[in-house]
Design a protein around this motif. Structure first.
Motif, PDB file in Angstrom:
ATOM      1  N   ILE A 130       0.850  -1.201   0.000  1.00 42.07           N
ATOM      2  CA  ILE A 130       0.000   0.000   0.000  1.00 42.07           C
ATOM      3  C   ILE A 130       0.881   1.244   0.000  1.00 42.07           C
ATOM      4  O   ILE A 130       0.673   2.174  -0.795  1.00 42.07           O
ATOM      5  CB  ILE A 130      -0.952   0.002   1.219  1.00 42.07           C
ATOM      6  CG1 ILE A 130      -2.022  -1.072   1.055  1.00 42.07           C
ATOM      7  CG2 ILE A 130      -1.589   1.379   1.419  1.00 42.07           C
ATOM      8  CD1 ILE A 130      -2.839  -1.350   2.315  1.00 42.07           C
ATOM      9  N   LYS A 131       1.872   1.268   0.893  1.00 41.87           N
ATOM     10  CA  LYS A 131       2.769   2.435   0.979  1.00 41.87           C
ATOM     11  C   LYS A 131       3.599   2.589  -0.300  1.00 41.87           C
ATOM     12  O   LYS A 131       3.835   3.703  -0.770  1.00 41.87           O
ATOM     13  CB  LYS A 131       3.683   2.322   2.201  1.00 41.87           C
ATOM     14  CG  LYS A 131       2.962   2.385   3.528  1.00 41.87           C
ATOM     15  CD  LYS A 131       2.255   3.703   3.726  1.00 41.87           C
ATOM     16  CE  LYS A 131       3.146   4.672   4.456  1.00 41.87           C
ATOM     17  NZ  LYS A 131       2.477   5.939   4.782  1.00 41.87           N
ATOM     18  N   ARG A 132       4.030   1.460  -0.866  1.00 41.51           N
ATOM     19  CA  ARG A 132       4.808   1.508  -2.106  1.00 41.51           C
ATOM     20  C   ARG A 132       3.961   2.096  -3.232  1.00 41.51           C
ATOM     21  O   ARG A 132       4.420   2.937  -3.999  1.00 41.51           O
ATOM     22  CB  ARG A 132       5.292   0.114  -2.486  1.00 41.51           C
ATOM     23  CG  ARG A 132       6.142   0.081  -3.757  1.00 41.51           C
ATOM     24  CD  ARG A 132       6.228  -1.298  -4.363  1.00 41.51           C
ATOM     25  NE  ARG A 132       4.958  -1.988  -4.480  1.00 41.51           N
ATOM     26  CZ  ARG A 132       4.044  -1.762  -5.438  1.00 41.51           C
ATOM     27  NH1 ARG A 132       4.254  -0.837  -6.345  1.00 41.51           N
ATOM     28  NH2 ARG A 132       2.924  -2.451  -5.460  1.00 41.51           N
ATOM     29  N   LYS A 133       2.704   1.680  -3.312  1.00 44.98           N
ATOM     30  CA  LYS A 133       1.814   2.207  -4.348  1.00 44.98           C
ATOM     31  C   LYS A 133       1.564   3.698  -4.151  1.00 44.98           C
ATOM     32  O   LYS A 133       1.570   4.465  -5.115  1.00 44.98           O
ATOM     33  CB  LYS A 133       0.488   1.454  -4.356  1.00 44.98           C
ATOM     34  CG  LYS A 133      -0.426   1.892  -5.493  1.00 44.98           C
ATOM     35  CD  LYS A 133      -1.702   1.106  -5.529  1.00 44.98           C
ATOM     36  CE  LYS A 133      -2.631   1.499  -6.645  1.00 44.98           C
ATOM     37  NZ  LYS A 133      -2.617   2.848  -7.097  1.00 44.98           N
ATOM     38  N   GLU A 134       1.360   4.123  -2.905  1.00 43.07           N
ATOM     39  CA  GLU A 134       1.176   5.548  -2.630  1.00 43.07           C
ATOM     40  C   GLU A 134       2.407   6.335  -3.072  1.00 43.07           C
ATOM     41  O   GLU A 134       2.286   7.406  -3.678  1.00 43.07           O
ATOM     42  CB  GLU A 134       0.944   5.787  -1.132  1.00 43.07           C
ATOM     43  CG  GLU A 134      -0.402   5.358  -0.639  1.00 43.07           C
ATOM     44  CD  GLU A 134      -0.549   5.482   0.879  1.00 43.07           C
ATOM     45  OE1 GLU A 134       0.408   5.924   1.559  1.00 43.07           O
ATOM     46  OE2 GLU A 134      -1.615   5.116   1.400  1.00 43.07           O
ATOM     47  N   ALA A 135       3.586   5.813  -2.773  1.00 43.33           N
ATOM     48  CA  ALA A 135       4.826   6.478  -3.164  1.00 43.33           C
ATOM     49  C   ALA A 135       4.963   6.520  -4.685  1.00 43.33           C
ATOM     50  O   ALA A 135       5.379   7.529  -5.253  1.00 43.33           O
ATOM     51  CB  ALA A 135       6.026   5.769  -2.543  1.00 43.33           C
ATOM     52  N   SER A 136       4.585   5.438  -5.326  1.00 42.60           N
ATOM     53  CA  SER A 136       4.646   5.384  -6.784  1.00 42.60           C
ATOM     54  C   SER A 136       3.686   6.394  -7.401  1.00 42.60           C
ATOM     55  O   SER A 136       4.043   7.102  -8.351  1.00 42.60           O
ATOM     56  CB  SER A 136       4.304   3.976  -7.262  1.00 42.60           C
ATOM     57  OG  SER A 136       4.311   3.908  -8.655  1.00 42.60           O
ATOM     58  N   ASP A 137       2.474   6.474  -6.853  1.00 46.01           N
ATOM     59  CA  ASP A 137       1.482   7.429  -7.358  1.00 46.01           C
ATOM     60  C   ASP A 137       1.946   8.870  -7.198  1.00 46.01           C
ATOM     61  O   ASP A 137       1.642   9.719  -8.029  1.00 46.01           O
ATOM     62  CB  ASP A 137       0.138   7.229  -6.665  1.00 46.01           C
ATOM     63  CG  ASP A 137      -0.535   5.924  -7.061  1.00 46.01           C
ATOM     64  OD1 ASP A 137      -0.106   5.298  -8.053  1.00 46.01           O
ATOM     65  OD2 ASP A 137      -1.483   5.512  -6.349  1.00 46.01           O
ATOM     66  N   SER A 138       2.687   9.136  -6.112  1.00 49.42           N
ATOM     67  CA  SER A 138       3.181  10.501  -5.885  1.00 49.42           C
ATOM     68  C   SER A 138       4.565  10.710  -6.494  1.00 49.42           C
ATOM     69  O   SER A 138       5.185  11.749  -6.292  1.00 49.42           O
ATOM     70  CB  SER A 138       3.196  10.825  -4.394  1.00 49.42           C
ATOM     71  OG  SER A 138       4.146  10.013  -3.733  1.00 49.42           O
ATOM     72  N   LYS A 139       5.045   9.694  -7.216  1.00 46.87           N
ATOM     73  CA  LYS A 139       6.335   9.753  -7.927  1.00 46.87           C
ATOM     74  C   LYS A 139       7.518   9.988  -6.987  1.00 46.87           C
ATOM     75  O   LYS A 139       8.471  10.672  -7.329  1.00 46.87           O
ATOM     76  CB  LYS A 139       6.297  10.822  -9.022  1.00 46.87           C
ATOM     77  CG  LYS A 139       5.102  10.742  -9.950  1.00 46.87           C
ATOM     78  CD  LYS A 139       5.497  10.448 -11.345  1.00 46.87           C
ATOM     79  CE  LYS A 139       4.371  10.522 -12.324  1.00 46.87           C
ATOM     80  NZ  LYS A 139       3.411   9.498 -12.275  1.00 46.87           N
ATOM     81  N   LYS A 144      11.670   2.839  -3.434  1.00 45.79           N
ATOM     82  CA  LYS A 144      12.839   1.984  -3.200  1.00 45.79           C
ATOM     83  C   LYS A 144      12.848   1.474  -1.755  1.00 45.79           C
ATOM     84  O   LYS A 144      13.104   0.301  -1.509  1.00 45.79           O
ATOM     85  CB  LYS A 144      14.133   2.729  -3.499  1.00 45.79           C
ATOM     86  CG  LYS A 144      15.358   1.848  -3.313  1.00 45.79           C
ATOM     87  CD  LYS A 144      16.641   2.594  -3.577  1.00 45.79           C
ATOM     88  CE  LYS A 144      17.887   1.790  -3.385  1.00 45.79           C
ATOM     89  NZ  LYS A 144      17.865   0.621  -2.574  1.00 45.79           N
ATOM     90  N   MET A 145      12.555   2.366  -0.802  1.00 46.36           N
ATOM     91  CA  MET A 145      12.556   1.965   0.598  1.00 46.36           C
ATOM     92  C   MET A 145      11.553   0.823   0.847  1.00 46.36           C
ATOM     93  O   MET A 145      11.878  -0.169   1.483  1.00 46.36           O
ATOM     94  CB  MET A 145      12.215   3.149   1.505  1.00 46.36           C
ATOM     95  CG  MET A 145      12.240   2.789   2.991  1.00 46.36           C
ATOM     96  SD  MET A 145      11.744   4.131   4.065  1.00 46.36           S
ATOM     97  CE  MET A 145       9.968   4.042   3.925  1.00 46.36           C
ATOM     98  N   TYR A 146      10.335   0.956   0.324  1.00 44.13           N
ATOM     99  CA  TYR A 146       9.331  -0.081   0.553  1.00 44.13           C
ATOM    100  C   TYR A 146       9.632  -1.351  -0.240  1.00 44.13           C
ATOM    101  O   TYR A 146       9.336  -2.453   0.232  1.00 44.13           O
ATOM    102  CB  TYR A 146       7.914   0.451   0.315  1.00 44.13           C
ATOM    103  CG  TYR A 146       7.489   1.316   1.471  1.00 44.13           C
ATOM    104  CD1 TYR A 146       7.210   0.741   2.707  1.00 44.13           C
ATOM    105  CD2 TYR A 146       7.446   2.694   1.374  1.00 44.13           C
ATOM    106  CE1 TYR A 146       6.878   1.517   3.812  1.00 44.13           C
ATOM    107  CE2 TYR A 146       7.114   3.481   2.469  1.00 44.13           C
ATOM    108  CZ  TYR A 146       6.831   2.882   3.677  1.00 44.13           C
ATOM    109  OH  TYR A 146       6.515   3.659   4.765  1.00 44.13           O
ATOM    110  N   MET A 147      10.252  -1.216  -1.392  1.00 40.43           N
ATOM    111  CA  MET A 147      10.675  -2.418  -2.126  1.00 40.43           C
ATOM    112  C   MET A 147      11.756  -3.155  -1.329  1.00 40.43           C
ATOM    113  O   MET A 147      11.747  -4.391  -1.252  1.00 40.43           O
ATOM    114  CB  MET A 147      11.196  -2.066  -3.520  1.00 40.43           C
ATOM    115  CG  MET A 147      10.109  -1.682  -4.502  1.00 40.43           C
ATOM    116  SD  MET A 147       8.826  -2.939  -4.719  1.00 40.43           S
ATOM    117  CE  MET A 147       9.757  -4.295  -5.393  1.00 40.43           C
TER     118      MET A 147
END
Length: 132
Positions: A96-105, A111-114
């Protein structure tokens, strides 16, 4: 025919409003339960502490407080490296956090969540191999 479609729409709107009211009430109850469990946490140790941390993580997840849920589950896994609800929910939360970060570019957050996801995957391998 028009009449029938209008009826369904009215029922759907009414149900949606009821669901929102129930969700608000449930979140208030969840937050009260969280406070109660947090008060107990300091006095617990061993398996009881892990169970309490996992319960808090689950409650925060239900209340959509993602960062707090992550904190509880990470603490649980640090204290007891075991596959289970903490592990599976933490994977969901990291995604969820990774997707939020991806959406906000935000590439650094992605990278941190991956990296966190990869660490969890490594933990699962270690547990299965008996290295944890």
């Amino acid at each position: 025919m028009f009449f029938l479609f209008g009826k369904k729409k009215d029922k759907a709107e009414k149900k949606s409003k009821e669901t929102k009211v129930e969700k608000t009430v449930n979140i208030e109850e969840i937050l009260q339960t969280i406070e109660s469990e947090k008060a107990k946490l300091e006095s617990l140790s061993g398996k009881e502490r892990i169970e309490c941390l996992n319960k808090l993580g689950s409650l925060y997840f239900q209340a959509e407080k993602i960062s707090e849920a992550i904190e509880m589950y990470e603490t649980s896994l640090e204290e007891n490296k075991e596959l289970g609800k903490a592990y599976t929910d933490l994977l969901k939360l990291y995604n969820i956090k990774r997707k939020e970060a991806s959406d906000s570019k935000d590439e650094d957050q992605v990278k941190m969540y991956m990296d966190k996801i990869n660490s969890l995957m490594q933990l699962s391998k270690d547990v299965i191999r008996g290295k944890a």
